[in-house]
Design a protein around this motif. Structure first.
Motif, PDB file in Angstrom:
ATOM      1  N   UNK A  51      50.796  43.487  49.499  1.00 35.07           N
ATOM      2  CA  UNK A  51      49.779  43.312  48.473  1.00 35.07           C
ATOM      3  C   UNK A  51      49.612  41.876  48.007  1.00 35.07           C
ATOM      4  N   UNK A  52      49.946  40.908  48.842  1.00 34.78           N
ATOM      5  CA  UNK A  52      49.914  39.511  48.413  1.00 34.78           C
ATOM      6  C   UNK A  52      48.526  39.062  48.000  1.00 34.78           C
ATOM      7  N   UNK A  53      47.491  39.511  48.725  1.00 32.95           N
ATOM      8  CA  UNK A  53      46.131  39.083  48.405  1.00 32.95           C
ATOM      9  C   UNK A  53      45.723  39.542  47.014  1.00 32.95           C
ATOM     10  N   UNK A  54      46.273  40.670  46.560  1.00 31.69           N
ATOM     11  CA  UNK A  54      45.958  41.151  45.215  1.00 31.69           C
ATOM     12  C   UNK A  54      46.427  40.150  44.168  1.00 31.69           C
ATOM     13  N   UNK A  55      47.591  39.571  44.359  1.00 31.35           N
ATOM     14  CA  UNK A  55      48.119  38.624  43.378  1.00 31.35           C
ATOM     15  C   UNK A  55      47.436  37.264  43.500  1.00 31.35           C
ATOM     16  N   UNK A  56      46.950  36.935  44.711  1.00 29.73           N
ATOM     17  CA  UNK A  56      46.077  35.772  44.832  1.00 29.73           C
ATOM     18  C   UNK A  56      44.833  35.957  43.963  1.00 29.73           C
ATOM     19  N   UNK A  57      44.241  37.156  44.043  1.00 26.66           N
ATOM     20  CA  UNK A  57      43.033  37.435  43.269  1.00 26.66           C
ATOM     21  C   UNK A  57      43.312  37.419  41.774  1.00 26.66           C
ATOM     22  N   UNK A  58      44.443  37.991  41.376  1.00 28.72           N
ATOM     23  CA  UNK A  58      44.793  37.997  39.944  1.00 28.72           C
ATOM     24  C   UNK A  58      44.923  36.568  39.441  1.00 28.72           C
ATOM     25  N   UNK A  59      45.603  35.716  40.189  1.00 27.70           N
ATOM     26  CA  UNK A  59      45.754  34.326  39.771  1.00 27.70           C
ATOM     27  C   UNK A  59      44.432  33.604  39.658  1.00 27.70           C
TER      28      UNK A  59
ATOM     29  N   UNK B  42      48.950  49.842  47.034  1.00 26.53           N
ATOM     30  CA  UNK B  42      48.253  50.284  45.824  1.00 26.53           C
ATOM     31  C   UNK B  42      47.766  49.088  45.016  1.00 26.53           C
ATOM     32  N   UNK B  43      48.579  48.036  44.951  1.00 30.58           N
ATOM     33  CA  UNK B  43      48.168  46.828  44.228  1.00 30.58           C
ATOM     34  C   UNK B  43      46.952  46.205  44.883  1.00 30.58           C
ATOM     35  N   UNK B  44      46.955  46.147  46.214  1.00 29.63           N
ATOM     36  CA  UNK B  44      45.835  45.560  46.943  1.00 29.63           C
ATOM     37  C   UNK B  44      44.520  46.283  46.613  1.00 29.63           C
ATOM     38  N   UNK B  45      44.528  47.594  46.726  1.00 28.54           N
ATOM     39  CA  UNK B  45      43.299  48.352  46.526  1.00 28.54           C
ATOM     40  C   UNK B  45      42.916  48.426  45.052  1.00 28.54           C
ATOM     41  N   UNK B  46      43.902  48.556  44.179  1.00 17.39           N
ATOM     42  CA  UNK B  46      43.607  48.679  42.751  1.00 17.39           C
ATOM     43  C   UNK B  46      42.998  47.390  42.204  1.00 17.39           C
ATOM     44  N   UNK B  47      43.583  46.255  42.538  1.00 16.44           N
ATOM     45  CA  UNK B  47      43.080  44.978  42.012  1.00 16.44           C
ATOM     46  C   UNK B  47      41.682  44.699  42.539  1.00 16.44           C
ATOM     47  N   UNK B  48      41.487  44.895  43.841  1.00 17.25           N
ATOM     48  CA  UNK B  48      40.162  44.619  44.407  1.00 17.25           C
ATOM     49  C   UNK B  48      39.104  45.560  43.819  1.00 17.25           C
ATOM     50  N   UNK B  49      39.473  46.819  43.610  1.00 19.74           N
ATOM     51  CA  UNK B  49      38.547  47.768  42.985  1.00 19.74           C
ATOM     52  C   UNK B  49      38.227  47.364  41.554  1.00 19.74           C
ATOM     53  N   UNK B  50      39.233  46.950  40.800  1.00 15.17           N
ATOM     54  CA  UNK B  50      39.027  46.571  39.392  1.00 15.17           C
ATOM     55  C   UNK B  50      38.097  45.371  39.275  1.00 15.17           C
ATOM     56  N   UNK B  51      38.296  44.376  40.124  1.00 16.81           N
ATOM     57  CA  UNK B  51      37.465  43.174  40.065  1.00 16.81           C
ATOM     58  C   UNK B  51      36.018  43.469  40.430  1.00 16.81           C
ATOM     59  N   UNK B  52      35.813  44.474  41.275  1.00 20.70           N
ATOM     60  CA  UNK B  52      34.456  44.866  41.652  1.00 20.70           C
ATOM     61  C   UNK B  52      33.827  45.780  40.620  1.00 20.70           C
ATOM     62  N   UNK B  53      34.633  46.659  40.034  1.00 19.64           N
ATOM     63  CA  UNK B  53      34.117  47.681  39.116  1.00 19.64           C
ATOM     64  C   UNK B  53      33.781  47.113  37.746  1.00 19.64           C
ATOM     65  N   UNK B  54      34.595  46.234  37.231  1.00 16.92           N
ATOM     66  CA  UNK B  54      34.435  45.740  35.866  1.00 16.92           C
ATOM     67  C   UNK B  54      33.882  44.312  35.894  1.00 16.92           C
ATOM     68  N   UNK B  55      32.646  44.171  35.460  1.00 18.68           N
ATOM     69  CA  UNK B  55      31.972  42.882  35.502  1.00 18.68           C
ATOM     70  C   UNK B  55      32.557  41.848  34.566  1.00 18.68           C
ATOM     71  N   UNK B  56      33.351  42.266  33.595  1.00 18.91           N
ATOM     72  CA  UNK B  56      33.928  41.318  32.638  1.00 18.91           C
ATOM     73  C   UNK B  56      34.752  40.253  33.346  1.00 18.91           C
ATOM     74  N   UNK B  57      35.444  40.642  34.425  1.00 21.57           N
ATOM     75  CA  UNK B  57      36.319  39.702  35.113  1.00 21.57           C
ATOM     76  C   UNK B  57      35.537  38.540  35.739  1.00 21.57           C
ATOM     77  N   UNK B  58      34.302  38.804  36.126  1.00 25.35           N
ATOM     78  CA  UNK B  58      33.474  37.760  36.742  1.00 25.35           C
ATOM     79  C   UNK B  58      32.357  37.310  35.819  1.00 25.35           C
ATOM     80  N   UNK B  59      32.548  37.486  34.517  1.00 23.10           N
ATOM     81  CA  UNK B  59      31.549  37.095  33.520  1.00 23.10           C
ATOM     82  C   UNK B  59      30.216  37.792  33.805  1.00 23.10           C
ATOM     83  N   UNK B  60      30.307  39.084  34.162  1.00 18.52           N
ATOM     84  CA  UNK B  60      29.141  39.956  34.400  1.00 18.52           C
ATOM     85  C   UNK B  60      28.249  39.466  35.532  1.00 18.52           C
ATOM     86  N   UNK B  61      28.815  38.776  36.480  1.00 18.03           N
ATOM     87  CA  UNK B  61      28.064  38.427  37.684  1.00 18.03           C
ATOM     88  C   UNK B  61      27.977  39.676  38.569  1.00 18.03           C
ATOM     89  N   UNK B  62      26.788  40.148  38.928  1.00 16.88           N
ATOM     90  CA  UNK B  62      26.665  41.408  39.696  1.00 16.88           C
ATOM     91  C   UNK B  62      27.424  41.393  41.013  1.00 16.88           C
TER      92      UNK B  62
END
Length: 347
Positions: free
Chosen positions: A69-77, A129-149
């Motif tokens: 799940x390393x890419x998930x923690x790259x994304x979190x950072x 699970x970390x890989x899929x959960x983090x990537x799903x969260x970043x796509x599902x919740x626009x707050x993380x990307x300042x509501x960029x679609x």
């Protein structure tokens, strides 16, 4: 016959001289003499991937805990640094980096809890699970990307104490400074009791428990520190190298890339993390240039790219069969051959 000296057996004076020369080249000569392409397309991604590999090597090579799940923690950072900079603009960038690393560490500890009951391939699958959960969260919740679609985020200005790092040389020096400090701190940790505990758990978990190694704390510390380093590497990857990223850029392929780096470079070796990252970054570029020069008029870019992946995969398999301990074993063998006194070499 006397023992052959290794890099670890150099005199303190020689070691200090080698470090000084290396620092002068990396911080002085390269920014002044290197091209923008070298620093933008080669050295900066190399540094980010090397730091991520240092983090994963600490977890897998030293502590024996397999993670996919390393890419998930790259994304979190990356996304944590972006949001801290956006929503708390009064914080210095370096504070944003450290806090983003701590956020990645906290998430890494949560997903490291299964390591208390699972091992080997079962633990590796659970970390997906970390890989899929983090990537799903970043796509599902626009707050993380300042509501960029599209979920795309742009890099903040790299600025520390009034100095901005906007040029390729500046971003390279910024990345190099962060990677050097993080690697030295990791080396200090590995030389302390915590590092010995990591190795004890990796080599024999039951024996480590018997001699008093705290398994819970040791495993979670490994997951936490590893995720911290990978999180900072994610910020460098996003903001010093790409300068704009999306969640899809931190997919499972990226996790496997970091895993391949530590396998190719050599497990349980910080030097191996840097050698493996250099191989993964530089070798595909060489293949790309060679393929375009030899076959560019015959095949399109898609076929060439797929051919490069096939060649890299085949070479990785062949290399690991020939030298399972990785590039670091070849490096040490070459060093011993060079450092061996002539009298010994001729016996």
């Amino acid at each position: 016959m006397s023992a052959v000296p290794s890099t670890a057996q150099l005199s303190p004076g020689a070691g200090a001289l080698a470090i000084a020369v290396g620092a002068a080249i990396a911080f002085g000569a390269v920014p002044l003499l290197g091209s923008d392409y070298l620093m933008d397309a080669v050295l900066t991604p190399f540094l980010a991937l090397a730091l991520a590999a240092v983090g994963l090597n600490l977890l897998t090579g030293y502590a024996g805990q397999v993670s996919l799940g390393s890419a998930a923690f790259l994304a979190v950072g990356a996304y944590a640094t972006y949001n801290l900079h956006l929503r708390l603009p009064q914080l210095p960038l370096l504070v944003d980096l450290v806090l983003a690393g701590l956020i990645a560490a906290a998430i890494g500890i949560v997903f490291g809890l299964p390591s208390l009951r699972l091992r080997g391939i079962y633990l590796a699958v659970s970390t997906l699970a970390a890989q899929f959960f983090v990537q799903w969260s970043l796509t599902k919740f626009g707050w993380f990307s300042n509501d960029n679609p599209s979920g795309v985020i742009d890099a903040p200005v790299l600025s520390v104490a009034g100095f901005t790092f906007t040029s390729p040389a500046g971003r390279y020096v910024f990345s190099l400074s962060v990677v050097v400090v993080a690697t030295l701190l990791t080396l200090r940790l590995l030389r302390a009791q915590s590092g010995r505990n990591f190795i004890a758990v990796r080599d024999h978990e039951l024996a480590a428990r018997v001699i008093g190694v705290p398994l819970l704390r040791t495993k979670l510390l490994a997951f936490g520190v590893s995720s911290f380093l990978i999180g900072i590497a994610g910020a460098l990857w996003a903001f010093a190298y790409l300068r704009t990223v999306e969640p899809a850029g931190f997919n499972l392929d990226r996790s496997f890339q970091i895993l391949f780096i530590i396998i190719i470079g050599g497990l349980a070796s910080l030097r191996g993390a840097f050698l493996g990252a250099a191989f993964i970054v530089v070798f595909p570029l060489i293949l790309s240039r060679a393929g375009a020069a030899l076959l560019g008029g015959v095949f399109d870019s898609g076929v060439l790219e797929m051919s490069q992946r096939i060649v890299v995969g085949v070479l990785i398999i062949a290399f690991l069969i020939a030298e399972p301990r990785g590039l670091i074993a070849l490096w040490d063998r070459l060093w011993r051959a060079i450092a061996r006194p002539p009298a010994i070499r001729n016996t």
